[in-house]
Design a protein around this motif. Structure first.
Motif, PDB file in Angstrom:
ATOM      1  N   PRO A   1      53.905  39.098  33.024  1.00 42.92           N
ATOM      2  CA  PRO A   1      54.954  38.082  33.115  1.00 42.92           C
ATOM      3  C   PRO A   1      55.976  38.312  31.994  1.00 42.92           C
ATOM      4  O   PRO A   1      55.613  38.791  30.909  1.00 42.92           O
ATOM      5  CB  PRO A   1      54.205  36.767  32.899  1.00 42.92           C
ATOM      6  N   ALA A   2      57.235  37.986  32.280  1.00 44.14           N
ATOM      7  CA  ALA A   2      58.266  38.103  31.252  1.00 44.14           C
ATOM      8  C   ALA A   2      57.915  37.160  30.105  1.00 44.14           C
ATOM      9  O   ALA A   2      57.398  36.062  30.318  1.00 44.14           O
ATOM     10  CB  ALA A   2      59.619  37.747  31.835  1.00 44.14           C
ATOM     11  N   LYS A   3      58.171  37.594  28.891  1.00 48.05           N
ATOM     12  CA  LYS A   3      57.891  36.713  27.745  1.00 48.05           C
ATOM     13  C   LYS A   3      58.887  35.559  27.764  1.00 48.05           C
ATOM     14  O   LYS A   3      60.060  35.772  28.024  1.00 48.05           O
ATOM     15  CB  LYS A   3      57.993  37.512  26.449  1.00 48.05           C
TER      16      LYS A   3
ATOM     17  N   GLY B   1      39.079  42.761  44.291  1.00 48.42           N
ATOM     18  CA  GLY B   1      40.317  43.094  43.585  1.00 48.42           C
ATOM     19  C   GLY B   1      41.331  41.955  43.686  1.00 48.42           C
ATOM     20  O   GLY B   1      41.955  41.577  42.687  1.00 48.42           O
ATOM     21  N   TYR B   2      41.478  41.389  44.893  1.00 46.40           N
ATOM     22  CA  TYR B   2      42.426  40.280  45.064  1.00 46.40           C
ATOM     23  C   TYR B   2      42.058  39.112  44.163  1.00 46.40           C
ATOM     24  O   TYR B   2      42.916  38.492  43.549  1.00 46.40           O
ATOM     25  CB  TYR B   2      42.448  39.781  46.516  1.00 46.40           C
ATOM     26  N   GLU B   3      40.755  38.827  44.085  1.00 45.28           N
ATOM     27  CA  GLU B   3      40.291  37.700  43.248  1.00 45.28           C
ATOM     28  C   GLU B   3      40.650  37.923  41.789  1.00 45.28           C
ATOM     29  O   GLU B   3      41.113  37.015  41.102  1.00 45.28           O
ATOM     30  CB  GLU B   3      38.765  37.545  43.346  1.00 45.28           C
ATOM     31  N   VAL B   4      40.373  39.136  41.320  1.00 44.74           N
ATOM     32  CA  VAL B   4      40.669  39.466  39.919  1.00 44.74           C
ATOM     33  C   VAL B   4      42.167  39.270  39.648  1.00 44.74           C
ATOM     34  O   VAL B   4      42.561  38.695  38.624  1.00 44.74           O
ATOM     35  CB  VAL B   4      40.242  40.919  39.615  1.00 44.74           C
ATOM     36  N   LEU B   5      43.001  39.731  40.588  1.00 41.47           N
ATOM     37  CA  LEU B   5      44.451  39.635  40.387  1.00 41.47           C
ATOM     38  C   LEU B   5      44.918  38.181  40.428  1.00 41.47           C
ATOM     39  O   LEU B   5      45.778  37.769  39.642  1.00 41.47           O
ATOM     40  CB  LEU B   5      45.183  40.466  41.443  1.00 41.47           C
ATOM     41  N   ARG B   6      44.325  37.396  41.323  1.00 44.81           N
ATOM     42  CA  ARG B   6      44.723  35.972  41.388  1.00 44.81           C
ATOM     43  C   ARG B   6      44.347  35.240  40.104  1.00 44.81           C
ATOM     44  O   ARG B   6      45.100  34.417  39.609  1.00 44.81           O
ATOM     45  CB  ARG B   6      44.074  35.295  42.606  1.00 44.81           C
ATOM     46  N   ARG B   7      43.165  35.569  39.566  1.00 43.28           N
ATOM     47  CA  ARG B   7      42.798  34.966  38.276  1.00 43.28           C
ATOM     48  C   ARG B   7      43.813  35.366  37.206  1.00 43.28           C
ATOM     49  O   ARG B   7      44.185  34.567  36.358  1.00 43.28           O
ATOM     50  CB  ARG B   7      41.388  35.415  37.854  1.00 43.28           C
ATOM     51  N   GLY B   8      44.262  36.627  37.274  1.00 45.69           N
ATOM     52  CA  GLY B   8      45.265  37.099  36.310  1.00 45.69           C
ATOM     53  C   GLY B   8      46.580  36.329  36.437  1.00 45.69           C
ATOM     54  O   GLY B   8      47.243  36.045  35.438  1.00 45.69           O
ATOM     55  N   GLN B   9      46.936  35.999  37.687  1.00 47.61           N
ATOM     56  CA  GLN B   9      48.169  35.210  37.861  1.00 47.61           C
ATOM     57  C   GLN B   9      47.991  33.820  37.273  1.00 47.61           C
ATOM     58  O   GLN B   9      48.897  33.261  36.668  1.00 47.61           O
ATOM     59  CB  GLN B   9      48.528  35.115  39.345  1.00 47.61           C
ATOM     60  N   GLN B  10      46.768  33.277  37.442  1.00 49.57           N
ATOM     61  CA  GLN B  10      46.524  31.929  36.930  1.00 49.57           C
ATOM     62  C   GLN B  10      46.526  31.882  35.410  1.00 49.57           C
ATOM     63  O   GLN B  10      47.040  30.940  34.815  1.00 49.57           O
ATOM     64  CB  GLN B  10      45.197  31.390  37.476  1.00 49.57           C
ATOM     65  N   ASN B  11      45.971  32.916  34.778  1.00 49.10           N
ATOM     66  CA  ASN B  11      45.901  32.858  33.319  1.00 49.10           C
ATOM     67  C   ASN B  11      47.074  33.565  32.627  1.00 49.10           C
ATOM     68  O   ASN B  11      47.047  33.770  31.417  1.00 49.10           O
ATOM     69  CB  ASN B  11      44.536  33.361  32.812  1.00 49.10           C
ATOM     70  N   GLY B  12      48.074  33.954  33.414  1.00 45.98           N
ATOM     71  CA  GLY B  12      49.291  34.485  32.804  1.00 45.98           C
ATOM     72  C   GLY B  12      49.252  35.961  32.441  1.00 45.98           C
ATOM     73  O   GLY B  12      50.127  36.456  31.741  1.00 45.98           O
ATOM     74  N   GLU B  13      48.241  36.693  32.937  1.00 43.72           N
ATOM     75  CA  GLU B  13      48.230  38.137  32.666  1.00 43.72           C
ATOM     76  C   GLU B  13      49.059  38.925  33.673  1.00 43.72           C
ATOM     77  O   GLU B  13      49.430  40.067  33.428  1.00 43.72           O
ATOM     78  CB  GLU B  13      46.793  38.666  32.697  1.00 43.72           C
ATOM     79  N   LEU B  14      49.282  38.319  34.842  1.00 45.73           N
ATOM     80  CA  LEU B  14      50.004  39.017  35.911  1.00 45.73           C
ATOM     81  C   LEU B  14      51.143  38.127  36.386  1.00 45.73           C
ATOM     82  O   LEU B  14      50.963  36.910  36.539  1.00 45.73           O
ATOM     83  CB  LEU B  14      49.044  39.291  37.089  1.00 45.73           C
TER      84      LEU B  14
END
Lengths: 206, 206
Positions: free
Chosen positions: B203-205, A143-156
């Motif tokens: 993320p904020a737009k 789960g942490y990995e998935v979320l970190r990838r999301g932070q990297q690609n701008g989803e989170l």
């Protein structure tokens, strides 16, 4: 549930050859059968397990140092398979992760064996810890990995703590699947949780 | 923990006069003391409870029809007090609700009595159901009310299911407070969960 795809026997060279995997499988299935028949965990002796699986006691002791080690592998075999993450987006991966927790909850309701093993495990701190180390913790790290990838690609959002956000995603599903066995687990629950969370709970600004 | 503010004896006229409340309190405290001393729930007889509280068995049977009914009141007395909601905003009310769950988790860690009562309760479906009916369900309904007020005053999206959103708010706290007794419960956890959820995770737009 099929054991062919379970983690039992996927331990690599240490546990070894295919022939030995088949033996392990029949031992684990033997324990499952006894538990399904309502035999309490505490009443299962290595001798009885050996008799049910049609092997000698030494065959069991060659693979597991004792009953508790064997039960950990039974627990793992009784778990839903580790989900394959599609990798298309953080959203999609999270839905698959939450869906596997939903399946876990459904199994716990439909299978007396899974339910009993899980209930009895909770009263053994040793089994409980082993279950967490081998099943729960690796899932959490996924789960942490998935979320970190999301932070990297701008989803989170980049400014959130992934450990907290992981609990935010899995929490509502675990509450329903594990803590409240009478609550509903509708088919679209994983998707609804993930999308509600990503969307945010504040009304859109007019 | 003080019983003076607990729900024991707050049942209204049916349970009656102050003098009788003091007797109830001493009986409940007697059971708590026995449990704190490590006596398992199953070993507690009405006779032993009466002896500890310095009352006759009839005094207990006049108030409770049996051991399980008495234990439900002990469970309720061992719970943190029902939180007073500030009513200033949905956000503030939710933080207070989540904070009371965090306190519950901290108590479960610090008090062997609470921990033991809770663990033993889980193995009695009758006690478990009574605990849910008298403690857990009313709290959940309180959460629904807070969320509905938030929908009315524009703090919460009107298009979300309050039952799901309630699980979304309490889930992460319950996972930490109840399911993972080793996880951290920092002081600002309730606030962080509520604010992270209200803010949304995208993320904020730009």
């Amino acid at each position: 549930m099929s054991l062919a795809h379970s983690r039992a026997g996927h331990e690599g060279p240490a546990r070894g050859r295919p022939r030995s995997e088949a033996v392990e499988r029949s031992i684990i299935e033997g324990v499952m059968k006894l538990l399904e028949d309502g035999v309490p965990l505490g009443d299962l002796s290595i001798e009885r397990i050996a008799r049910t699986a049609g092997v000698g006691k030494a065959t069991i002791y060659r693979r597991w140092s004792g009953k508790e080690e064997l039960f950990v592998d039974v627990l793992r075999a009784a778990e839903p398979e580790d989900p394959e993450l599609p990798g298309t987006s953080m959203r999609d991966d999270l839905i698959v992760l939450l869906e596997s927790l939903r399946q876990r909850g459904l199994m716990n309701r439909s299978s007396a064996m899974v339910h009993n093993v899980y209930a009895q495990m909770k009263s053994s701190p040793k089994l409980w810890n082993a279950y967490h180390a081998t099943v729960v913790d690796p899932r959490r790290r996924l789960g942490y990995e998935v979320l970190r990838r999301g932070q990297q690609n701008g989803e989170l959002r980049a400014d959130v703590d992934v450990e907290l956000v992981n609990d935010i995603f899995v929490g509502p599903m675990l509450v329903r699947a594990v803590m409240r066995p009478e609550s509903e687990l509708p088919e679209d629950l994983a998707e609804r949780i993930v999308d509600t969370l990503l969307e945010g709970l504040r009304p859109a600004k007019p």
